[in-house]
Each structure stands twice: as C-alpha cells, then as structure tokens.
Design an enzyme around this catalytic site. Structure first.
Site, mmCIF file in Angstrom:
data_model
loop_
_atom_site.group_PDB
_atom_site.id
_atom_site.type_symbol
_atom_site.label_atom_id
_atom_site.label_comp_id
_atom_site.label_asym_id
_atom_site.label_seq_id
_atom_site.Cartn_x
_atom_site.Cartn_y
_atom_site.Cartn_z
ATOM 1 C CG ASP A 1 13.796 57.642 -55.094
ATOM 2 O OD1 ASP A 1 15.090 57.968 -55.287
ATOM 3 O OD2 ASP A 1 13.370 58.456 -54.289
ATOM 4 C CE LYS B 1 16.842 58.277 -51.324
ATOM 5 N NZ LYS B 1 15.620 57.802 -50.672
ATOM 6 C CG MET C 1 8.227 55.537 -46.291
ATOM 7 S SD MET C 1 9.641 55.921 -45.798
ATOM 8 C CE MET C 1 9.066 57.031 -44.717
#
Length: 511
Positions: free
Chosen positions: A39, A61, A175
């Site tokens: 990632d 990602k 996040m």
C-alpha cells in the site's frame, strides 16, 4: 501437463512506518516472498528492505485515492497464489485495524487459497507513543478506544459521539484528519469540555513526524496553521497533556533525520543499524550491484595469476585488495575452485583501508600494509616504499578500477598485474526511484552517504532527471568520491577518514 501447485498468501501489517517496528515474522517474509503487494502507507524505509529480484506490486490504497480498487486487489492476491507464488500482502499498521484485511481474507477463503494473518503494530498505539502520549495511564484513564474518522460512502458517519464523551477515556481517531473540525465540534456538543487536551500527529514514527498538541476547541485552528495533512492520527484525552514532558523521539541524536545509504546491501547493513540506533530513519537504496566475474576467460586469468604467485622464485609476492568486495570475490573463487590459500603462503597482503582489512581478517589473515589515507594512489605510494625490482604485485579488484594504484609501484621496478574479480553495475531498484525522488522533492531526505565513485555514478544514473542534484547533501567517504559527487552538482561533505565510524561521526556533526 503437470498442474502448478497453488501458492500461499500472508496478509501482514508493516506497522506505522519505522522499520524498527516491523515484527520479526514480517521482516522475514519480506526477504522470502516471491511477490509483495503493498500500500501507499508502507514507508520508503520498509520498501527498501524488499530484495531487488522480488516481484513488487503497488496498489497504492489511501483514503479518497485508490490506485487499485479493493476488489481488484483481492483478485490480484488470488491470481498470484494460483501462479504458485508465495505472496506477501503488506499493509500499513495492522491489517485488521481498519485495514480491510478481512475483505481480502474473504475471497482467499472462498477460493480455497492457503493464507496466514500476521498482525502488525497498529498506529493507534505506536504513533501516540512516538509523540510522547501513552494511550493509557492509571492517573488519567483506564481505557482507550480506536475509531475510524473516515465516513462511509455517502458521507454517513456511524460514530456515537455522546457515548464517546461519557467514557472519560483516550479516543484515537484514524483516517480522520479531513474530518477533524467535525470530530472536535461533535465531541464538544456531546458534552466533552472545550479544554480537553487533544493532539494530531502527522506521519507518526517517521523522521518527518509532526505533532500539534492543543485542546478540543483550538485544535482544528492549530492544525490548519501548521498545515497538517494525512496520514495523521488524532488523539483526544487527558493523556495528551503528557506529550511535552514525555517527548523522546526527537531527543535522540539523529531523531527526525532521514538518511539514504547507497552502498550495496551486503555492505550497508551494519552502517544502517548504527544510524538507526542513533534515531535516524534509514533508506537502504543500493546504487551499485557487485557481481563476481564468472566467465571462463575471467576464471582462467585468475587461475593464471595464482599460478604465477605460487611459482614465483625471486622477489616478494604482494596480493593487493582495494575493497571488501574484492576480498569476498577472491576467497569465494578459491572456495569454488577448491583451492587452498596455504598454497600462496609466503605472499604478503596489502589493503586500501580498515574495512578491507577487517574483511581479510575474517579469513585469518592480517594485512601487512595499509596506507594512512584510504585511497588507491596512497596505497600505491605506500606499497612503493616496500617494493623493488623482481617483486610481483597482483591486485584483485573491480573490472573498472582506479588507474592511480600502479604508477608509483612500477617506478620501483616491480611487476604489476591487475586481475578483475568482480564488476559493479547500477543496483538501485527502479520500483523505488519515483518514491525516493518524491522524498527529495519534499525535503524529507536530509543526507545521502556515498562510499565510492562508483556509488555516485550508480546513483546519478538512477536519479538523473528525477531530482535536482543541488538539493542533495552528500557525505562522501573520500576525495575521489567527493570529486565525482561535485561533478554532478551535489553539495558535499567528506569524512575525516575513509571508515564507516568516521562517516557516522561526521553525520552527527552535520545533522
């Protein structure tokens, strides 16, 4: 036709970025896997540990930006395993803490693919720790809770802010940096006091880590002022007040510094370990690759040279090494050809420096001669003080090597023979050049170490056109290396001595 045996997939957490936080199992899998699917959040330091010959697939990602859609990632894993490969799926943090590892496992299980889960150190604990914030402390709170700050598709959030406000616990949002104003506002509306300590840590555990510590009311404004961006971890709770007094990551001698090592991996690991021990983040980016010469003609030349040394009746025979790689290649050849070093007994050994001397010492041989300045010209001048007509000097070294070694010796009347035992080629992995170039452009690499003119040339060939050499501060091991670095336009510094120890001292002085 024989059916290909199905491979296996390991879904592993790479931790939050610091290579020292890799689990032993994941570090081992990085070396052993046939293919690594990784990632965007896997750090350059960790990616640089993947062997050059390993297949590398970047699925990149990130929240709001998927280089490869999740369904396609799942299928890539299945396809690679069905090709019979041992596949490492490398994910930032822990694969099961908001890492969508469960979705990947679902398809693997459905397809009958063998898999293992390797937990990683989650950023929800490690990032606050690197910012001096313990997520629990008996005097402040007895629990912590990890929440995704990333809303589901359509913008709907499932967070129960009133329940969180009642917990009197440490809250860690992953996040969630883009939703920070909303998170802070809703926690305050739910009854959490405005002066509740809170923090945001950007790129935690990495050299470029940034943190902002404030309170719930003022945190969004402070984060905007400091231009904090994703990836970042939000921490809310009384323990954030401990950040200043518990600060440690920045206090290390090389804390907050990122250094790029260009020497071959086999030679650079001890250096990397030393720098990491001082707090630096180290990217191992070999710019040259050492390959022993295996051709029939080259082997015959080496055998002829050894025969000449063995049969010499007059004068002194000197065997000369100008690098540790030359020592290794020479003795590997003896082993391959089933030859005994004792047949060359009576020969004397000269080395260019202490590192080469240590490599020779591993074979039970102490060098008879080593110059004070570790350069080919100085080695030649020093050896010239020991040679006379009738002596034989045989250098086992790189195919392309310094022309300054032999002239002083030839003036004494000694015979000089140059025998290539290895060659160097550009060794940097193309898979990382764009990522490394971006790190330079963002000012995230503080210094590059260059240990030979060939490492400069290899680095230049790899990064040509991708980075402005004027942005690079290069620490060079000696004069010749510095000349090559300056020719390309790099800013330079030189170690006092041509040793890793001296380079380490110089790095501490500069940074």
């Amino acid at each position: 036709m024989e059916e290909k045996k199905c491979g296996k997939v390991w879904i592993a957490g790479a931790g939050p970025g610091d290579a020292g936080l890799l689990t032993v199992k994941t570090a081992s899998l990085i070396k052993e896997a046939d293919a690594v699917v990784y990632d965007a959040l896997v750090s350059a330091e960790i990616l640089s540990l993947i062997p050059e010959k390993t297949e590398k697939i970047n699925v990149g990602k990130r929240a709001d930006h998927h280089l490869v859609p999740q369904k396609e990632i799942n299928q890539i894993l299945v396809n690679l395993a069905k090709e019979g490969k041992q596949v490492l799926r490398l994910k930032g943090g822990d694969p099961f803490v908001f890492g969508r590892g469960g979705e990947e496992v679902e398809l693997l299980a459905k397809e009958g693919i063998s898999f293992e889960i390797v937990p990683g150190i989650t950023s929800s604990v490690a990032v606050p720790a690197y910012a001096g914030i313990p997520v629990t402390h008996r005097d402040y709170t007895s629990s912590f809770h990890v929440i995704t700050g990333h809303a589901r598709k359509g913008g709907e959030s499932r967070i129960d802010y009133e329940a969180l406000a009642r917990l009197d616990a440490t809250l860690v949002f992953l996040m969630g940096v883009t939703a920070l104003p909303e998170i802070c506002e809703k926690l305050r509306m739910a009854g959490m006091p405005d002066d509740t300590p809170a923090a945001v840590i950007q790129e935690g555990t990495l050299a470029c880590q940034k943190k902002v510590v404030s309170d719930l009311q003022n945190l969004p404004g402070r984060v905007q002022e400091e231009k904090i961006q994703a990836p970042a971890v939000i921490v809310v709770g009384k323990v954030c007040a401990l950040s200043e007094s518990f600060s440690w990551a920045e206090q290390r001698p090389l804390g907050g510094r990122q250094i790029l090592i260009t020497r071959p991996r086999s030679q650079g690991q001890t250096f990397a370990r030393t720098l990491r021990g001082l707090g630096a983040q180290v990217i191992e980016f070999p710019s040259i690759q050492v390959e022993p010469l295996q051709g029939k003609r080259e082997k015959e030349r080496i055998l002829t040279a050894l025969k000449e040394i063995r049969n010499r009746k007059t004068g002194t025979s000197w065997i000369e090494f100008t690098s540790a790689a030359g020592v290794r290649s020479f003795f590997n050849f003896l082993e391959e050809m089933n030859l005994d070093i004792r047949t060359l007994w009576g020969s004397r050994f000269a080395v260019i420096g202490s590192g080469t001397g240590r490599e020779l010492g591993k074979r039970g041989i102490r060098p008879d001669l080593m110059p004070d300045v570790y350069e080919a010209e100085k080695l030649g001048e020093t050896l010239a003080g020991q040679t006379k007509p009738g002596d034989l000097v045989t250098a086992f070294r790189a195919r392309e090597a310094s022309e300054e070694l032999f002239p002083p010796v030839l003036k004494t009347g000694a015979e000089c023979v140059d025998i290539p035992v290895y060659e160097t080629g550009t060794g940097a992995d193309d898979a990382w050049t764009e990522k490394i170039a971006a790190q330079f452009q963002e000012g995230k690499i503080d210094l590059v170490t260059l240990t030979s003119a060939s490492t400069v040339l290899g680095f230049e060939r790899t990064m040509q056109g991708k980075v402005d050499p004027g942005r690079i501060l290069a620490l060079c091991i000696g004069r010749k290396t510095e000349e090559e670095a300056k020719r390309w336009g790099m800013r330079t510094a030189v170690a006092e001595e041509a040793t890793v120890e001296s380079m380490t001292e110089k790095i501490l002085e500069i940074l």
